[in-house]
Design an enzyme around this catalytic site. Structure first.
Site, PDB file in Angstrom:
ATOM      1  N   GLU A 128     -62.800 102.519-100.267  1.00 53.25           N
ATOM      2  CA  GLU A 128     -62.144 101.241-100.507  1.00 53.25           C
ATOM      3  C   GLU A 128     -60.622 101.307-100.322  1.00 53.25           C
ATOM      4  O   GLU A 128     -60.037 100.452 -99.665  1.00 53.25           O
ATOM      5  CB  GLU A 128     -62.492 100.719-101.900  1.00 53.25           C
ATOM      6  N   GLU A 132     -64.215  94.240 -94.119  1.00 51.13           N
ATOM      7  CA  GLU A 132     -65.648  94.543 -94.100  1.00 51.13           C
ATOM      8  C   GLU A 132     -66.061  95.137 -92.758  1.00 51.13           C
ATOM      9  O   GLU A 132     -66.916  96.033 -92.710  1.00 51.13           O
ATOM     10  CB  GLU A 132     -66.469  93.293 -94.415  1.00 51.13           C
ATOM     11  N   MET A 190     -69.531  91.948 -98.551  1.00 57.25           N
ATOM     12  CA  MET A 190     -70.203  93.243 -98.635  1.00 57.25           C
ATOM     13  C   MET A 190     -70.478  93.767 -97.237  1.00 57.25           C
ATOM     14  O   MET A 190     -70.979  93.040 -96.375  1.00 57.25           O
ATOM     15  CB  MET A 190     -71.506  93.103 -99.429  1.00 57.25           C
TER      16      MET A 190
END
Length: 411
Positions: free
Chosen positions: A325, A303, A268
């Site tokens: 994304e 990330e 994340m």
């Protein structure tokens, strides 16, 4: 018998928020069974939204302990709480709202919001986890500057982390300690992060293209320090590549990664404090395969690249999920192609696309890279959004050429 159906959210129904939040000050007193969260929000009405509306804040499974506007208690008959959140019927045009809630991280088994992983406090807020920490307009288009104060026991939580740069710390006489973090860049609530625990740290440094020194830290469970070398090397190469190829320089004084055993995603991109599933950080030549190393390199790059494509420049709403994304998958694919063999990387990308996304497209679960509606946003973290989204971006790159694409990215 439960009769209420999940609510369908439609792209066509998007409305900007009725209220903006400019700053968020959070104070956490960590406790496995009763963590106290005090949130102070600087709120102003969105004048482009027409007449005044009630203030609605998202919230789930929270125990409300206090609620004030500009220091005055809000009367109990002036607000309502239901399963979806907190609504205050009338509020000023501009005001400070303070909310005190209590949550139980040790009993949070959903791994959303603030929970515990092997006695370590950890958060996961994408897509809608922040509402399980405090009442808040938990949507990507509400961006605020965060200051986070964390108080925890020194013996079990010697490490207390959050987004941004550390600006203060002190020891308390009762065995607790306090650390304050400040993130100067506005961000949506889904990028908030907090970690508290007894962790080992592997540290290095990176000099940016403008000559700034950035501290790099990877936090892992004690005993795993010797398995972080490749992850650190991949991070530094990612930072240099993003500068050279896209002109994107890292913008804080410190960049941190925490490896967590129990994590419901691969990793994340929380601003300045990435949280990873341990398998995508830890590697040693005697136990890891070439495939393991390639995954670590690609996911760390992905990330880190989100620092710009996703964090500094973020989504208006969750229908734009592919804009962060798909674009960032394309960027990590290009990075891996430059680090390794471009031909082999492209073959691997297409094999993955055909194995996963083609099957999804041929099934009842088929959907566009930008869906028109959803019931549960977590169901849209799919091969279509990520892999097919990356192919759409790649088509743009092919049509515009390297220079044209770079001009668009700079803009």
């Amino acid at each position: 018998m439960k009769t209420d159906l999940p609510q369908t959210i439609y792209l066509k129904d998007y409305q900007p928020p009725s209220y903006w939040v400019d700053t968020v000050s959070l104070r956490f007193e960590l406790d496995p069974d009763a963590t106290r969260v005090e949130a102070t929000l600087a709120i102003r009405r969105n004048r482009d939204h027409g007449s005044a509306h009630p203030l609605h804040l998202d919230g789930e499974k929270l125990k409300l302990l206090g609620l004030t506007i500009d220091g005055e208690d809000v009367a109990k008959d002036a607000y309502t709480i239901d399963a979806e959140g907190l609504t205050i019927a009338q509020v000023p045009e501009k005001f400070t709202l303070t909310i005190i809630t209590e949550i139980a991280p040790a009993h949070n088994t959903e791994l959303e919001g603030l929970y515990q992983s092997n006695a370590m406090f950890c958060t996961q807020c994408e897509a809608e986890g922040f509402r399980k920490i405090t009442y808040f307009p938990d949507r990507p288009d509400v961006m605020a500057v965060y200051t986070t104060e964390i108080i925890g026991p020194k013996d079990t939580c010697p490490i207390l982390l959050s987004n941004g740069n550390k600006i203060d710390s002190e020891e308390h006489s009762d065995g607790r300690h306090r650390v304050v973090w400040h993130d100067p860049f506005p961000k949506p609530s889904y990028l908030f992060a907090l970690v508290g625990g007894d962790l080992a740290c592997v540290e290095d440094h990176f000099t940016t293209m403008s000559g700034r020194d950035v501290t790099l830290q990877i936090f892992v469970e004690k005993g795993n320090e010797d398995r972080c070398d490749y992850a650190m090397d991949a991070l530094k190469r990612s930072m240099r590549w993003d500068e050279e190829v896209f002109g994107r320089e890292y913008d804080l004084d410190i960049f941190m990664i925490v490896a967590v055993s129990h994590f419901n995603m691969g990793a994340m991109e929380n601003k300045g404090l990435n949280i990873f599933n341990s398998q995508y950080i830890l590697a040693r030549p005697d136990t890891a395969t070439d495939h393991d190393y390639a995954l670590i390199e690609g996911i760390i790059a992905h990330e880190y690249f989100h620092n710009w494509t996703g964090n500094r420049i973020t989504c208006r709403d969750w229908f734009q999920l592919c804009l962060k994304e798909g674009l960032t998958v394309f960027r990590d694919q290009q990075f891996s192609a430059d680090m390794r063999s471009a031909t082999v990387q492209r073959i691997q990308d297409v094999r993955g696309l055909r194995a996963r996304q083609f099957q999804e497209d041929a099934s009842p679960l088929a959907h566009p890279v930008r869906p028109a509606s959803y019931m549960e946003i977590n169901n849209f973290y799919t091969a279509t959004v990520y892999q097919k989204g990356a192919e759409v971006v790649r088509m743009m790159h092919t049509l515009l050429g390297e220079d044209g694409f770079r001009k668009g990215m700079d803009l």
